[in-house]
Design an enzyme around this catalytic site. Structure first.
Site, PDB file in Angstrom:
ATOM      1  N   GLY A  73       0.794  -1.220   0.000  1.00 31.35           N
ATOM      2  CA  GLY A  73       0.000   0.000   0.000  1.00 31.35           C
ATOM      3  C   GLY A  73       0.821   1.261   0.000  1.00 31.35           C
ATOM      4  N   ASP A  75       3.940   1.619  -1.520  1.00 28.13           N
ATOM      5  CA  ASP A  75       4.455   1.752  -2.879  1.00 28.13           C
ATOM      6  C   ASP A  75       3.638   0.820  -3.779  1.00 28.13           C
ATOM      7  OD1 ASP A  75       5.895   2.206  -5.136  1.00 28.13           O
ATOM      8  OD2 ASP A  75       7.807   1.488  -4.369  1.00 28.13           O
ATOM      9  N   ASN A 122      -7.399   5.176   6.497  1.00 26.63           N
ATOM     10  CA  ASN A 122      -7.436   5.379   5.053  1.00 26.63           C
ATOM     11  C   ASN A 122      -8.619   4.659   4.422  1.00 26.63           C
ATOM     12  OD1 ASN A 122      -6.591   3.157   2.878  1.00 26.63           O
ATOM     13  ND2 ASN A 122      -5.650   2.598   4.835  1.00 26.63           N
ATOM     14  N   MET A 124      -8.458   4.486   0.757  1.00 28.99           N
ATOM     15  CA  MET A 124      -7.902   4.745  -0.576  1.00 28.99           C
ATOM     16  C   MET A 124      -8.709   4.026  -1.658  1.00 28.99           C
ATOM     17  SD  MET A 124      -5.378   6.648   0.359  1.00 28.99           S
ATOM     18  CE  MET A 124      -4.426   6.894  -1.114  1.00 28.99           C
ATOM     19  N   PHE A 126      -7.792   1.000  -3.284  1.00 31.32           N
ATOM     20  CA  PHE A 126      -6.924   0.393  -4.324  1.00 31.32           C
ATOM     21  C   PHE A 126      -6.679   1.330  -5.506  1.00 31.32           C
ATOM     22  CE2 PHE A 126      -8.367  -4.270  -3.286  1.00 31.32           C
ATOM     23  CZ  PHE A 126      -7.669  -4.205  -2.100  1.00 31.32           C
ATOM     24  N   ASN A 183      -4.933 -10.331  -1.459  1.00 30.89           N
ATOM     25  CA  ASN A 183      -5.555  -9.404  -0.508  1.00 30.89           C
ATOM     26  C   ASN A 183      -7.077  -9.522  -0.572  1.00 30.89           C
ATOM     27  OD1 ASN A 183      -6.291  -7.338   1.151  1.00 30.89           O
ATOM     28  ND2 ASN A 183      -5.465  -5.696  -0.135  1.00 30.89           N
ATOM     29  N   SER A 186      -8.943  -5.805   2.549  1.00 35.06           N
ATOM     30  CA  SER A 186      -9.081  -4.354   2.604  1.00 35.06           C
ATOM     31  C   SER A 186     -10.530  -3.998   2.913  1.00 35.06           C
ATOM     32  CB  SER A 186      -8.681  -3.718   1.280  1.00 35.06           C
ATOM     33  OG  SER A 186      -9.142  -2.381   1.261  1.00 35.06           O
ATOM     34  N   ASN A 188     -11.839  -1.224   2.136  1.00 34.87           N
ATOM     35  CA  ASN A 188     -12.212  -0.095   1.285  1.00 34.87           C
ATOM     36  C   ASN A 188     -12.707  -0.459  -0.109  1.00 34.87           C
ATOM     37  OD1 ASN A 188     -11.453   1.694   3.371  1.00 34.87           O
ATOM     38  ND2 ASN A 188      -9.315   1.331   2.837  1.00 34.87           N
ATOM     39  N   THR A 189     -12.826  -1.750  -0.387  1.00 36.60           N
ATOM     40  CA  THR A 189     -13.458  -2.210  -1.626  1.00 36.60           C
ATOM     41  C   THR A 189     -14.731  -2.920  -1.207  1.00 36.60           C
ATOM     42  OG1 THR A 189     -11.370  -2.428  -2.817  1.00 36.60           O
ATOM     43  CG2 THR A 189     -13.219  -3.736  -3.632  1.00 36.60           C
ATOM     44  N   LYS A 229      -3.606 -12.494   2.852  1.00 29.53           N
ATOM     45  CA  LYS A 229      -3.580 -11.407   3.848  1.00 29.53           C
ATOM     46  C   LYS A 229      -4.961 -11.238   4.471  1.00 29.53           C
ATOM     47  CE  LYS A 229      -2.103  -6.665   4.565  1.00 29.53           C
ATOM     48  NZ  LYS A 229      -1.292  -5.566   4.035  1.00 29.53           N
ATOM     49  N   ASN A 258      -4.295  -6.795   7.989  1.00 23.66           N
ATOM     50  CA  ASN A 258      -4.641  -5.562   7.292  1.00 23.66           C
ATOM     51  C   ASN A 258      -5.163  -4.538   8.319  1.00 23.66           C
ATOM     52  OD1 ASN A 258      -5.399  -3.769   5.125  1.00 23.66           O
ATOM     53  ND2 ASN A 258      -5.552  -5.577   3.821  1.00 23.66           N
ATOM     54  N   THR A 259      -5.763  -3.461   7.855  1.00 24.23           N
ATOM     55  CA  THR A 259      -6.274  -2.415   8.757  1.00 24.23           C
ATOM     56  C   THR A 259      -7.597  -2.844   9.400  1.00 24.23           C
ATOM     57  OG1 THR A 259      -7.367  -1.407   6.859  1.00 24.23           O
ATOM     58  CG2 THR A 259      -5.199  -0.546   7.437  1.00 24.23           C
ATOM     59  N   GLY A 278      -1.618   1.324  12.598  1.00 27.19           N
ATOM     60  CA  GLY A 278      -0.705   1.941  13.552  1.00 27.19           C
ATOM     61  C   GLY A 278      -0.918   1.438  14.967  1.00 27.19           C
ATOM     62  N   THR A 329       2.601   2.212   8.969  1.00 26.53           N
ATOM     63  CA  THR A 329       2.315   3.447   9.706  1.00 26.53           C
ATOM     64  C   THR A 329       3.511   3.934  10.523  1.00 26.53           C
ATOM     65  OG1 THR A 329       0.003   2.784   9.769  1.00 26.53           O
ATOM     66  CG2 THR A 329       0.679   4.493  11.328  1.00 26.53           C
TER      67      THR A 329
END
Ligand SMILES: Cc1cc2nc3c(=O)[nH]c(=O)nc-3n(C[C@H](O)[C@H](O)[C@H](O)COP(=O)(O)O)c2cc1C
Length: 369
Positions: A73, A75, A122, A124, A126, A183, A186, A188-189, A229, A258-259, A278, A329
């Site tokens: 995430g 890079d 976040n 984001m 993806f 993955n 996440s 966020n999807t 993951k 993951n988060t 974090g 983080t």
């Protein structure tokens, strides 16, 4: 001035910028360094610590100089792999990438720092330039650092067609990465995390493993370690069931975690929705490592990630069962000296406790937890 003191001096200016803007600036600088042999040499001279032999370890058939990796995430498009290697990371996970040309991700703002909590939130979604562009960057890298490719599904793809997306994200990068991370965790999807059931994972992973075998035959190369993951918000019973499936299917590794969507214990309210990472994640990610270790009994290596900010955290995660570690983080908060600091601290804890190699320490606390 010492590099970490310099980063602490610059941090208020960096943190004065919106989080994603600061991230983009830092990544642009990292990419510029990665493309210039002269700058790369200077960064290596400043930050790279010669690998301590106590940290060398072979995991899923790959020989790592040290176990501290950069998490997925940061890079996503693999633009600065040689820079991360120069900072002393033992491996780099690029992605998450989605098939073809990638996708823009969610609307901004989609990343925020919670400084008092040493955390990031976040959503984001993806944002990435796609697997084809990543393949080009992977082919251009110079360093021999171990690289994992993290793959996901596009937002527009219906869940029932997810397997095709994972396959199409994997194919272009397959010959150019050392391992593949699937993955499904996440937040966020939309719907992605519903793939984290044994019923959904069995066909998905079976197909990915078969594609990997086909690729190995096609290229005449060994098959790639396939890792999964997972989210920290899974119940322990679900983690146990997935770990059992991983054993049954012969997955190479598990990445935890993951988060999280959990917000308990935050001292400041999160300004946006999304996944939290974090320091607030340290305890739950550690607990997940323990659960996975209990079921797998060391037969499937675990990459421990989530809230690793200090060498103590790193050592504790190893003793709980993690063969390798990743950070995201804490890198944002501690800066470019982080990998070296964690490695030195971890090596000294291992020696203090009489271990000759990190692999001897993996999971030693498992029986006690
Ligand atoms: C801004 C941001 C973007 C992320 N993007 C991805 C991603 O694309 N794929 C992925 O698997 N994990 C992603 N992660 C999760 C991290 O890889 C890691 O699992 C998580 O942040 C916990 O580790 P940490 O506490 O060290 O940050 C992202 C995390 C952050 C903060």
């Amino acid at each position: 001035m010492a590099a970490d003191a310099l980063y602490k001096l610059l941090r208020p200016a960096v943190f004065g910028l919106p989080a994603e803007r600061a991230h983009d600036l830092a990544l642009t600088m990292a990419e510029r360094v990665a493309r210039s042999p002269m700058l790369l040499k200077a960064v290596t001279a400043r930050f790279f610590e010669p690998p301590d032999p106590v940290l060398a370890t072979t995991v899923f058939g790959l020989a790592f100089d040290n176990p501290v990796g950069l998490a997925a995430g940061l890079d996503k498009n693999g633009v600065a792999i040689d820079f991360w290697a120069a900072l002393g990371f033992g491996f780099v996970e690029v992605g998450t990438v989605t098939p073809g040309q990638g996708q823009p991700g969610n609307d901004k703002p989609r990343m925020a720092r919670l400084v008092r909590d040493r955390a990031i939130v976040n959503r984001m979604g993806f944002n990435n330039r796609g697997a084809d562009a990543l393949a080009q960057r992977l082919a251009a890298r110079k360093s021999k650092v171990i690289v994992g490719g993290n793959i996901g599904k596009a937002k527009v793809t219906a869940l029932e067609h997810a397997a095709g997306d994972y396959e199409r994200a994997m194919l272009p990068i397959w010959p150019l990465v050392d391992y593949i991370a699937v993955n499904v965790s996440s937040p966020n999807t939309p719907g992605l995390r519903s793939l984290q059931t044994v019923e959904a994972l069995r066909p998905l992973l079976t197909r990915i493993l078969a594609t990997d075998r086909d690729q190995a035959e096609r290229y005449g190369k060994p098959s790639r370690p396939i890792l999964l993951k997972l989210a920290p918000d899974l119940h322990d019973a679900d983690l146990e069931a997935i770990a059992a499936l991983a054993l049954e299917l012969g997955l190479a590794g598990l990445i935890a975690t993951n988060t999280t969507l959990d917000r308990s214990g935050l001292s400041t309210p999160a300004p946006i929705e999304g996944g939290l990472s974090g320091a607030p994640l340290t305890a739950r990610a550690l607990a997940c490592t323990r659960v996975l270790r209990r079921v797998t009994e060391g037969r499937i290596p675990i990459i421990g990630v989530g809230g690793i900010h200090t060498a103590e955290h790193a050592y504790q995660r190893v003793r709980a069962g993690a063969s390798l570690l990743q950070v995201y983080t804490s890198f944002v908060y501690e800066g470019p000296t982080l990998a070296g600091t964690l490695e030195k601290g971890l090596a000294s804890f291992l020696r203090r406790d009489g271990f000759h190699s990190i692999s001897e320490a993996v999971g030693v606390d498992a029986a006690r937890s």
